[in-house]
Design a protein around this motif. Structure first.
Motif, PDB file in Angstrom:
ATOM      1  N   ILE A 129       0.860  -1.184   0.000  1.00  0.00           N
ATOM      2  CA  ILE A 129       0.000   0.000   0.000  1.00  0.00           C
ATOM      3  C   ILE A 129       0.894   1.231   0.000  1.00  0.00           C
ATOM      4  CG2 ILE A 129      -1.783   1.262   1.260  1.00  0.00           C
ATOM      5  CD1 ILE A 129      -2.319  -1.422   2.733  1.00  0.00           C
ATOM      6  N   ARG A 130       0.655   2.123  -0.923  1.00  0.00           N
ATOM      7  CA  ARG A 130       1.326   3.422  -0.932  1.00  0.00           C
ATOM      8  C   ARG A 130       0.346   4.408  -0.315  1.00  0.00           C
ATOM      9  NH1 ARG A 130       2.385   4.554  -6.324  1.00  0.00           N
ATOM     10  NH2 ARG A 130       4.388   3.509  -6.110  1.00  0.00           N
ATOM     11  N   LEU A 131       0.738   4.966   0.830  1.00  0.00           N
ATOM     12  CA  LEU A 131      -0.151   5.905   1.513  1.00  0.00           C
ATOM     13  C   LEU A 131      -0.191   7.214   0.745  1.00  0.00           C
ATOM     14  CD1 LEU A 131       0.823   5.282   5.238  1.00  0.00           C
ATOM     15  CD2 LEU A 131      -1.019   4.256   3.917  1.00  0.00           C
ATOM     16  N   THR A 132      -1.391   7.659   0.434  1.00  0.00           N
ATOM     17  CA  THR A 132      -1.558   8.899  -0.319  1.00  0.00           C
ATOM     18  C   THR A 132      -2.140  10.016   0.532  1.00  0.00           C
ATOM     19  OG1 THR A 132      -3.727   8.166  -1.092  1.00  0.00           O
ATOM     20  CG2 THR A 132      -1.841   7.706  -2.524  1.00  0.00           C
ATOM     21  N   ASP A 133      -2.810   9.667   1.622  1.00  0.00           N
ATOM     22  CA  ASP A 133      -3.435  10.688   2.469  1.00  0.00           C
ATOM     23  C   ASP A 133      -3.457  10.186   3.908  1.00  0.00           C
ATOM     24  OD1 ASP A 133      -4.829  12.995   3.227  1.00  0.00           O
ATOM     25  OD2 ASP A 133      -6.773  12.061   2.876  1.00  0.00           O
ATOM     26  N   ILE A 134      -2.818  10.925   4.796  1.00  0.00           N
ATOM     27  CA  ILE A 134      -2.829  10.603   6.225  1.00  0.00           C
ATOM     28  C   ILE A 134      -3.941  11.418   6.869  1.00  0.00           C
ATOM     29  CG2 ILE A 134      -1.511  10.638   8.377  1.00  0.00           C
ATOM     30  CD1 ILE A 134      -0.255   8.773   6.383  1.00  0.00           C
ATOM     31  N   ILE A 135      -4.777  10.754   7.637  1.00  0.00           N
ATOM     32  CA  ILE A 135      -5.865  11.437   8.334  1.00  0.00           C
ATOM     33  C   ILE A 135      -5.281  12.081   9.589  1.00  0.00           C
ATOM     34  CG2 ILE A 135      -8.147  11.173   9.374  1.00  0.00           C
ATOM     35  CD1 ILE A 135      -7.999  10.450   6.355  1.00  0.00           C
ATOM     36  N   THR A 136      -5.442  13.387   9.731  1.00  0.00           N
ATOM     37  CA  THR A 136      -4.887  14.095  10.893  1.00  0.00           C
ATOM     38  C   THR A 136      -5.707  13.773  12.135  1.00  0.00           C
ATOM     39  OG1 THR A 136      -6.238  16.059  10.566  1.00  0.00           O
ATOM     40  CG2 THR A 136      -4.098  15.988   9.419  1.00  0.00           C
ATOM     41  N   PRO A 137      -5.108  13.934  13.305  1.00  0.00           N
ATOM     42  CA  PRO A 137      -5.865  13.686  14.547  1.00  0.00           C
ATOM     43  C   PRO A 137      -7.135  14.520  14.641  1.00  0.00           C
ATOM     44  CG  PRO A 137      -3.534  13.832  15.043  1.00  0.00           C
ATOM     45  CD  PRO A 137      -3.691  14.211  13.591  1.00  0.00           C
ATOM     46  N   SER A 138      -7.093  15.765  14.187  1.00  0.00           N
ATOM     47  CA  SER A 138      -8.306  16.595  14.260  1.00  0.00           C
ATOM     48  C   SER A 138      -9.390  16.063  13.326  1.00  0.00           C
ATOM     49  CB  SER A 138      -7.980  18.051  13.932  1.00  0.00           C
ATOM     50  OG  SER A 138      -7.449  18.164  12.638  1.00  0.00           O
ATOM     51  N   GLU A 139      -9.007  15.538  12.147  1.00  0.00           N
ATOM     52  CA  GLU A 139      -9.992  14.945  11.234  1.00  0.00           C
ATOM     53  C   GLU A 139     -10.593  13.684  11.847  1.00  0.00           C
ATOM     54  OE1 GLU A 139      -8.463  16.139   6.765  1.00  0.00           O
ATOM     55  OE2 GLU A 139      -7.436  14.516   7.823  1.00  0.00           O
ATOM     56  N   ARG A 140      -9.752  12.877  12.549  1.00  0.00           N
ATOM     57  CA  ARG A 140     -10.259  11.660  13.204  1.00  0.00           C
ATOM     58  C   ARG A 140     -11.268  12.018  14.283  1.00  0.00           C
ATOM     59  NH1 ARG A 140      -4.897   9.260  14.768  1.00  0.00           N
ATOM     60  NH2 ARG A 140      -3.922  10.318  13.054  1.00  0.00           N
ATOM     61  N   ILE A 141     -10.970  13.025  15.076  1.00  0.00           N
ATOM     62  CA  ILE A 141     -11.883  13.450  16.131  1.00  0.00           C
ATOM     63  C   ILE A 141     -13.175  13.966  15.524  1.00  0.00           C
ATOM     64  CG2 ILE A 141     -12.241  15.194  17.940  1.00  0.00           C
ATOM     65  CD1 ILE A 141      -9.237  14.847  18.592  1.00  0.00           C
ATOM     66  N   HIS A 142     -13.064  14.715  14.424  1.00  0.00           N
ATOM     67  CA  HIS A 142     -14.260  15.234  13.751  1.00  0.00           C
ATOM     68  C   HIS A 142     -15.154  14.088  13.253  1.00  0.00           C
ATOM     69  CE1 HIS A 142     -16.780  17.978  11.513  1.00  0.00           C
ATOM     70  NE2 HIS A 142     -16.586  17.261  10.414  1.00  0.00           N
ATOM     71  N   LYS A 143     -14.544  13.025  12.719  1.00  0.00           N
ATOM     72  CA  LYS A 143     -15.320  11.879  12.239  1.00  0.00           C
ATOM     73  C   LYS A 143     -15.965  11.115  13.379  1.00  0.00           C
ATOM     74  CE  LYS A 143     -12.969  11.260   7.902  1.00  0.00           C
ATOM     75  NZ  LYS A 143     -12.405  10.348   6.934  1.00  0.00           N
ATOM     76  N   LEU A 144     -15.320  11.093  14.563  1.00  0.00           N
ATOM     77  CA  LEU A 144     -15.904  10.412  15.738  1.00  0.00           C
ATOM     78  C   LEU A 144     -17.123  11.149  16.242  1.00  0.00           C
ATOM     79  CD1 LEU A 144     -12.738   9.440  17.781  1.00  0.00           C
ATOM     80  CD2 LEU A 144     -14.234   7.916  16.520  1.00  0.00           C
ATOM     81  N   ASN A 145     -17.164  12.470  16.083  1.00  0.00           N
ATOM     82  CA  ASN A 145     -18.262  13.282  16.618  1.00  0.00           C
ATOM     83  C   ASN A 145     -19.493  13.252  15.738  1.00  0.00           C
ATOM     84  OD1 ASN A 145     -16.768  14.018  18.820  1.00  0.00           O
ATOM     85  ND2 ASN A 145     -15.967  15.872  17.857  1.00  0.00           N
TER      86      ASN A 145
END
Length: 143
Positions: A126-142
């Protein structure tokens, strides 16, 4: 008060409730206590030593050997148990992901990146093309 002097409608349970209520009332009364001394707080909390970056590096070193489960998800689908039991070698299962679309990379079930499938020396990767930032992860949890 002895049992023979109690009226018929007062029981031992009523006495227990009365004593508990009295204890609660006494506990809720403001008690004047001396204010905590700042010197006492300095004995409890030790000053930080070193630079914040050094402290953070020491903290991260403690968790580097903890294993996690990494999942590369190409897509998902829902099928009935009947169709699942009919699958055999060579069967094709249609997924909701499109060809060329980024795949999700999950760590312990949480989306952390997206990437694309690559082949290197006849092995898939897998070639990573986009890392999800911690703030984006928190936003998705909410959500």
């Amino acid at each position: 008060m002895s049992d023979e002097n109690k009226p018929d409608h007062i029981t031992d349970a009523d006495d227990d409730w009365a004593s508990a209520l009295a204890a609660q009332t006494a506990a809720s009364q403001p008690v004047s206590q001396p204010a905590p001394q700042p010197a006492a707080a300095s004995k409890v909390f030790q000053p930080l030593s070193g630079e914040p970056a050094e402290v953070a590096k020491t903290d991260i070193d403690m968790i580097l050997d903890i294993p996690v489960q990494m999942t590369a998800e190409l897509g998902r689908t829902r099928i009935t148990i009947k169709n699942l039991l009919q699958l055999a070698q060579g069967s094709v299962v249609e997924l909701d992901g499109l060809a060329g679309e980024p795949m999700d990379v999950l760590i312990n079930g949480y989306l952390i990146a997206q990437g694309e499938v690559v082949v290197v020396n006849d092995k898939f990767g897998i070639r990573l093309t986009d890392i999800i930032t911690p703030s984006e992860r928190i936003h998705k949890l909410n959500r």
